[in-house]
Enzyme design. Structure first.
Site, mmCIF file in Angstrom:
data_model
loop_
_atom_site.group_PDB
_atom_site.id
_atom_site.type_symbol
_atom_site.label_atom_id
_atom_site.label_comp_id
_atom_site.label_asym_id
_atom_site.label_seq_id
_atom_site.Cartn_x
_atom_site.Cartn_y
_atom_site.Cartn_z
ATOM 1 N N PHE A 16 -1.242 -8.101 4.983
ATOM 2 C CA PHE A 16 0.484 -7.634 4.873
ATOM 3 C C PHE A 16 0.495 -6.411 4.187
ATOM 4 O O PHE A 16 1.326 -5.901 3.833
ATOM 5 C CB PHE A 16 1.425 -8.414 4.563
ATOM 6 C CG PHE A 16 0.676 -9.539 4.642
ATOM 7 C CD1 PHE A 16 1.403 -10.206 6.418
ATOM 8 C CD2 PHE A 16 0.866 -10.944 3.826
ATOM 9 C CE1 PHE A 16 1.092 -11.614 6.913
ATOM 10 C CE2 PHE A 16 0.700 -12.343 4.023
ATOM 11 C CZ PHE A 16 0.460 -12.508 5.402
ATOM 12 N N CYS A 17 -0.628 -5.235 4.383
ATOM 13 C CA CYS A 17 -0.755 -3.965 3.765
ATOM 14 C C CYS A 17 -0.411 -4.113 1.868
ATOM 15 O O CYS A 17 -0.350 -3.684 1.842
ATOM 16 C CB CYS A 17 0.385 -3.384 4.402
ATOM 17 S SG CYS A 17 -0.111 -2.562 6.034
ATOM 18 N N ALA A 18 -0.900 -5.517 1.263
ATOM 19 C CA ALA A 18 -1.205 -5.661 0.320
ATOM 20 C C ALA A 18 -2.102 -6.062 -0.143
ATOM 21 O O ALA A 18 -2.602 -7.590 -0.651
ATOM 22 C CB ALA A 18 -0.094 -6.498 -0.365
ATOM 23 N N HIS A 22 1.300 -0.996 0.413
ATOM 24 C CA HIS A 22 -0.089 0.014 -0.302
ATOM 25 C C HIS A 22 1.142 0.774 -0.111
ATOM 26 O O HIS A 22 0.256 2.383 -0.675
ATOM 27 C CB HIS A 22 -0.563 0.210 1.378
ATOM 28 C CG HIS A 22 -1.903 -1.004 1.337
ATOM 29 N ND1 HIS A 22 -3.142 -1.076 2.316
ATOM 30 C CD2 HIS A 22 -2.483 -1.793 0.402
ATOM 31 C CE1 HIS A 22 -3.744 -2.371 2.113
ATOM 32 N NE2 HIS A 22 -3.079 -2.668 0.578
#
Length: 476
Positions: free
Chosen positions: A398-400, A152
């Site tokens: 995982f901020c993805a 992100h």
């Protein structure tokens, strides 16, 4: 070395030599099967309690989130701390010493990244901060191209620009073809920027950065490399990769002191308004007759470093750069590849485990792997690894989010919160488990992790767990 820095250098050398001697004495009798980590880190002797009773040395296998500080970095920072002072324009001895230390750190990072002579190194707070800085410096009408597979930090800063989000490729060659097709069709033919990761924070897979850079430049675009997961594991050269900018975080490079870097071409940065307006970014400020103010901004890196900079953070990054360079990336990469294969081989022996991958089993990767376990909620599995085995991994998205959704075969538009399971233990939910490691990871941690996965899948958890504030936690 400037004369002022001799005191710091002497103190640092003494502390480092002591730590090295201690480490050598500690591991001199180690067996080959339990090799120590090549670079000692803080926390390597920490013990944690287990819910099943007793204590165990903590196995930190969450390097992709934040790597532990290198002992070398800690020693360097501790040696400098008594000499700390505010940088630039200070007449006092400590201010002048700190200024030299700060600017020398910039030179060290410039060398570590193999920058071109004209490139600027700007100290920021993190990779996220670096990419937001670059986003604020985009020329008017700039088009941005970014794969949906990005973290992100690289996916979101371009919201005010004209952004084209590219579908997840399934091979490195497909990534290049996808980018070329998008660039060929862009209209109007103005400034353009490509943002790409060097190594995925989810799969650890290496991306074809040099080829993507060539494609971008062939079509009149520039490229910024998110090296947050690449720089701690692999040499990064701006020149060799032919990228225009590179961004990374200190806390992933064994220097967790709240600092990051944006390094690369100066023209867009010099032409943009300062990222933050304030002292340090301005050369002169004067009142106008109409009551306003006129400002002459710096054209150096200081233009985007307003306020009192994080001297300790910058120095910590420089120390980590030196430590990695002196240790030699060739040996570090070879050892990490061996540990990666050991984990992959161990997980392959457990039929219920599926390792996530975009590019396939043969893809080159750094020490980052994500997986799911059939019959387990990932948060439950990660909680059991921690509570029953003293192993710290990460679970979630995982901020993805778009990437993990694609890898899990879920709807990319499905809403989910990082790390928060949306189903009870044992049910499928949109999350995975990530294990990550590096130069501070001893062999024993890898062996313990593989053994714990086998045992949990075969025998189940030995403790009861419940959901609390969106996470699985042991019942106490």
């Amino acid at each position: 070395m400037p004369a002022r820095l001799n005191s710091v250098a002497t103190a640092t050398a003494t502390a480092t030599a002591t730590a090295t001697a201690t480490e050598t004495a500690t591991v001199s009798g180690s067996e080959d099967s339990c090799r120590p980590a090549p670079l000692p880190v803080l926390g390597r002797d920490v013990t944690v309690p287990l819910v099943v009773g007793g204590e165990v040395s903590y196995a930190a296998l969450d390097y992709a989130a934040s790597a532990p500080a290198l002992q070398r970095v800690w020693d360097d920072v501790a040696a400098y701390a008594p000499y700390y002072g505010s940088v630039h324009r200070g007449a006092g001895y400590l201010s002048q010493l700190s200024t030299e230390l700060f600017e020398n750190s910039r030179v060290t990072v410039h060398q570590f990244l193999g920058c071109r002579e004209s490139d600027q190194v700007v100290f920021t707070r993190s990779t996220t901060d670096s990419l937001n800085l670059l986003a604020a410096a985009l020329p008017e009408g700039c088009r941005v191209f970014v794969f949906e597979t990005e973290h992100h930090a690289a996916l979101l800063p371009w919201r005010d620009a004209d952004v084209t989000y590219l579908d997840a490729p399934r091979t490195p060659a497909e990534a290049v073809r996808t980018l070329e097709a998008a660039l060929v069709g862009r209209e109007p033919h103005g400034p353009a920027l490509v943002c790409v990761t060097g190594a995925s924070n989810v799969t650890g897979e290496l991306w074809p950065v040099r080829e993507l850079a060539a494609a971008a430049h062939a079509h009149g675009a520039r490229i910024v490399l998110d090296a947050a997961q690449l720089a701690p594991h692999h040499p990064v050269s701006v020149r060799d990769l032919d990228v225009d900018w590179v961004a990374f975080s200190g806390h992933k490079l064994y220097a967790p002191f709240g600092s990051g870097v944006l390094a690369g071409r100066a023209d867009w940065l010099q032409a943009a308004e300062p990222y933050l307006a304030g002292g340090g970014a301005s050369r002169t400020v004067s009142r106008r007759t109409d009551g306003g103010v006129d400002v002459d901004w710096h054209t150096t890196a200081a233009r985007h470093e307003a306020g009192s900079p994080n001297v300790i953070g910058a120095y910590a990054i420089a120390s980590a750069c030196k430590a990695l360079t002196e240790a030699g990336f060739e040996g570090l990469v070879a050892r990490e590849r061996e540990l990666t294969e050991r984990i992959r081989a161990g997980l392959a022996e457990v039929p219920e485990v599926r390792v996530l991958s975009l590019f396939g089993e043969q893809a080159a990767r750094v020490g980052v792997l994500s997986f799911v376990v059939e019959g387990w909620n990932s948060s439950h599995f990660a909680a059991a690894l921690s509570a029953e085995y003293g192993i710290g991994v990460r679970d979630g998205l995982f901020c993805a989010h778009p990437l993990v959704s694609t890898l899990l075969g879920s709807d990319p538009a499905e809403a989910a919160e990082c790390g928060a399971p949306d189903a009870s233990a044992g049910e499928r939910s949109l999350n995975a488990i990530r294990v990550s490691f590096g130069a501070g990871t001893p062999d024993e941690h890898v062996e313990r992790f593989v053994g714990a996965v086998r045992e949990l899948v075969r025998e189940g958890a030995r403790w009861d767990y419940r959901t609390e504030n969106g996470r699985c936690v042991p019942v106490v």
